[in-house]
Design a protein around this motif. Structure first.
Motif, PDB file in Angstrom:
ATOM      1  N   TRP A 258     108.203 -34.795   3.302  1.00  0.00           N
ATOM      2  CA  TRP A 258     106.919 -34.785   2.616  1.00  0.00           C
ATOM      3  C   TRP A 258     107.133 -34.883   1.105  1.00  0.00           C
ATOM      4  N   VAL A 263      98.024 -41.665  -2.648  1.00  0.00           N
ATOM      5  CA  VAL A 263      97.502 -42.143  -1.376  1.00  0.00           C
ATOM      6  C   VAL A 263      96.406 -43.191  -1.579  1.00  0.00           C
ATOM      7  N   TRP A 295      98.511 -37.121  -2.909  1.00  0.00           N
ATOM      8  CA  TRP A 295      98.578 -36.363  -1.655  1.00  0.00           C
ATOM      9  C   TRP A 295     100.022 -36.103  -1.286  1.00  0.00           C
ATOM     10  N   GLY A 297     102.675 -35.654   1.716  1.00  0.00           N
ATOM     11  CA  GLY A 297     102.891 -35.939   3.129  1.00  0.00           C
ATOM     12  C   GLY A 297     103.960 -37.005   3.285  1.00  0.00           C
ATOM     13  N   GLU A 299     104.649 -40.609   3.322  1.00  0.00           N
ATOM     14  CA  GLU A 299     103.948 -41.805   2.841  1.00  0.00           C
ATOM     15  C   GLU A 299     103.942 -42.919   3.878  1.00  0.00           C
ATOM     16  N   LYS A 301     104.204 -42.719   7.112  1.00  0.00           N
ATOM     17  CA  LYS A 301     103.374 -42.374   8.273  1.00  0.00           C
ATOM     18  C   LYS A 301     101.885 -42.485   7.945  1.00  0.00           C
ATOM     19  N   ILE A 302     101.489 -42.059   6.732  1.00  0.00           N
ATOM     20  CA  ILE A 302     100.087 -42.174   6.333  1.00  0.00           C
ATOM     21  C   ILE A 302      99.696 -43.649   6.229  1.00  0.00           C
ATOM     22  N   SER A 303     100.593 -44.460   5.691  1.00  0.00           N
ATOM     23  CA  SER A 303     100.331 -45.903   5.633  1.00  0.00           C
ATOM     24  C   SER A 303     100.195 -46.488   7.037  1.00  0.00           C
ATOM     25  N   VAL A 382      98.523 -37.580  12.600  1.00  0.00           N
ATOM     26  CA  VAL A 382      97.552 -36.613  12.069  1.00  0.00           C
ATOM     27  C   VAL A 382      97.976 -35.193  12.422  1.00  0.00           C
ATOM     28  N   HIS A 385     100.642 -33.800  10.312  1.00  0.00           N
ATOM     29  CA  HIS A 385     100.148 -33.381   9.003  1.00  0.00           C
ATOM     30  C   HIS A 385      99.115 -32.256   9.122  1.00  0.00           C
ATOM     31  N   LEU A 405      92.695 -34.466   6.874  1.00  0.00           N
ATOM     32  CA  LEU A 405      94.032 -33.928   6.653  1.00  0.00           C
ATOM     33  C   LEU A 405      93.963 -32.869   5.555  1.00  0.00           C
TER      34      LEU A 405
END
Length: 407
Positions: A258, A263, A295, A297, A299, A301-303, A382, A385, A405
């Motif tokens: 993380w 974001v 943010w 977390g 990066e 995975k969020i993308s 999700v 996170h 999130l």
């Protein structure tokens, strides 16, 4: 997942135990209290019928005492009587059967109870009964202190013992819950290991098949059969990668990389990459992203989460349909919404959209080209996170994916 399962098992076990103990102890104490009131009312009713006195040869049931009664009852009962006139003034007081109340106190009790509308009730720890007569109101007060104190002591004792028992059950369940969920944990671990090992074993023959198909294509030229082999090989390779990825995402204790990252910029990049695809498909993509959001977390995975949801929205929206991608920050929560028009969406399907291999419209398998696991990956991202994701449909003609999130 196993840790959450164990925690849920402990919670349900102690909650069920607490509920059972509450109902059991509550029922016993209510019955105990009701019996005290019933016995007191029975005694008062007898005294009212006998002008406030026990007969000299009282013998309980033989003497017509309702519900029976011990011959010692006249000696155990402590009571006093008060006679009021029609105006509520005290006319007579009899305190011969009680030591704790004198005549002045009895008059105060009588006047106070006489003003009440109910026929019977409590005045301090004295149970009273009002009997209307021509000359006024006759009140009988029965001392219930001993019975009420005994009931109160039993209540505290039963609650205390129940609490200790509940804590003991909590400790035992917590101590043995590991053994109880161990078969599930072992089965889950074997399943993940099987998926990972099988995935790695499948990769090699798939790579060989794809390479052989490429060599044959070079020698014989393009044809329908070789193209189909290559397409299905790539599809199976993608499915294998996704299954391995899901198995790794569910590993507890996995080190999370993380970092704090912009974001908003990541969302803009993903959104712009899908804008061209939307134009090619003749669809309208609206992007609303709050600027400057930082943010913490994973990066990548969020993308990937943004990509999966946008890809799903474009795949399942009709030709000429609309898709919106919204990202904003509400207090300490990152809110993501992807909305798309749909030919039809059943609300019965909504709870299952994030299940592996689930399709709300199986007839479109070949048209969309997916294998029904993308939203499962989105759910895993999700959850990693510590957020929530859910699907809603307001009219059955649109689908809204919402992810929240926390920081």
């Amino acid at each position: 997942m196993i840790t959450r399962l164990r925690q849920r098992f402990i919670f349900l076990a102690i909650a069920a135990t607490l509920l059972v103990l509450t109902v059991l102890i509550g029922s016993i104490n209510v019955i105990n209290y009701v019996n005290v009131i019933r016995q007191a009312d029975t005694t008062l009713a007898y005294l009212a019928e006998n002008n406030g006195n026990f007969s000299e040869e009282f013998s309980g049931k033989k003497d017509g005492f309702p519900g029976g009664g011990s011959p010692e009852l006249p000696f155990e009962s402590r009571y006093f009587t008060v006679q009021l006139d029609t105006e509520g003034n005290v006319q007579a007081v009899d305190v011969r059967r009680i030591h704790a109340v004198d005549e002045e106190s009895a008059k105060v009790y009588g006047r106070t109870a006489g003003k009440k509308t109910e026929e019977k009730g409590f005045q301090d720890h004295y149970r009273f009964l009002k009997v209307d007569k021509e000359e006024g109101t006759f009140l009988i007060f029965l001392d219930c202190w001993r019975d009420l104190e005994r009931t109160r002591s039993f209540l505290f004792a039963s609650v205390g013992v129940s609490l200790l028992g509940w804590l003991a059950v909590w400790g035992l369940v917590a101590a043995f819950s590991g053994r109880i969920v161990r078969p599930v944990a072992e089965s889950h671990e074997k399943q993940k290991r099987f998926i990972t090992d099988a995935g790695h074993e499948i990769k090699t023959p798939l790579a060989i098949i794809e390479a052989d198909a490429a060599v044959l294509e070079m020698q014989q030229g393009e044809n329908e059969w070789l193209s189909d082999i290559q397409l299905q090989t790539r599809r199976l390779a993608g499915l294998t990668e996704d299954l391995i990825y899901l198995a790794r995402m569910e590993e507890e204790g996995r080190k999370r990389e993380w970092i704090e990252f912009p974001v908003s910029e990541v969302a803009q990049e993903v959104g712009q990459s899908f804008s061209a695809l939307a134009k090619v498909q003749g669809k309208e993509l609206q992007i609303e992203i709050e600027e400057g959001i930082l943010w913490k977390g994973e990066e990548k995975k969020i993308s990937q989460l943004f990509t999966i949801l946008l890809d799903n929205a474009l795949k399942y929206s009709p030709e000429g349909g609309k898709v919106s991608f919204t990202l904003k920050k509400e207090q300490r929560v990152l809110c993501l919404e992807v909305w798309n028009q749909s030919d039809s969406i059943s609300r019965e399907d909504l709870p299952y959209l994030f299940d592996r291999f689930y399709r709300s419209d199986p007839s479109r398998n070949s048209a969309t080209g997916g294998h029904g696991i993308g939203l499962s990956i989105a759910l895993a991202i999700v959850k990693a996170h510590k957020g929530k994701i859910y699907a809603t449909s307001a009219d059955g003609k649109s689908l809204r994916m919402t992810a929240r999130l926390p920081e």
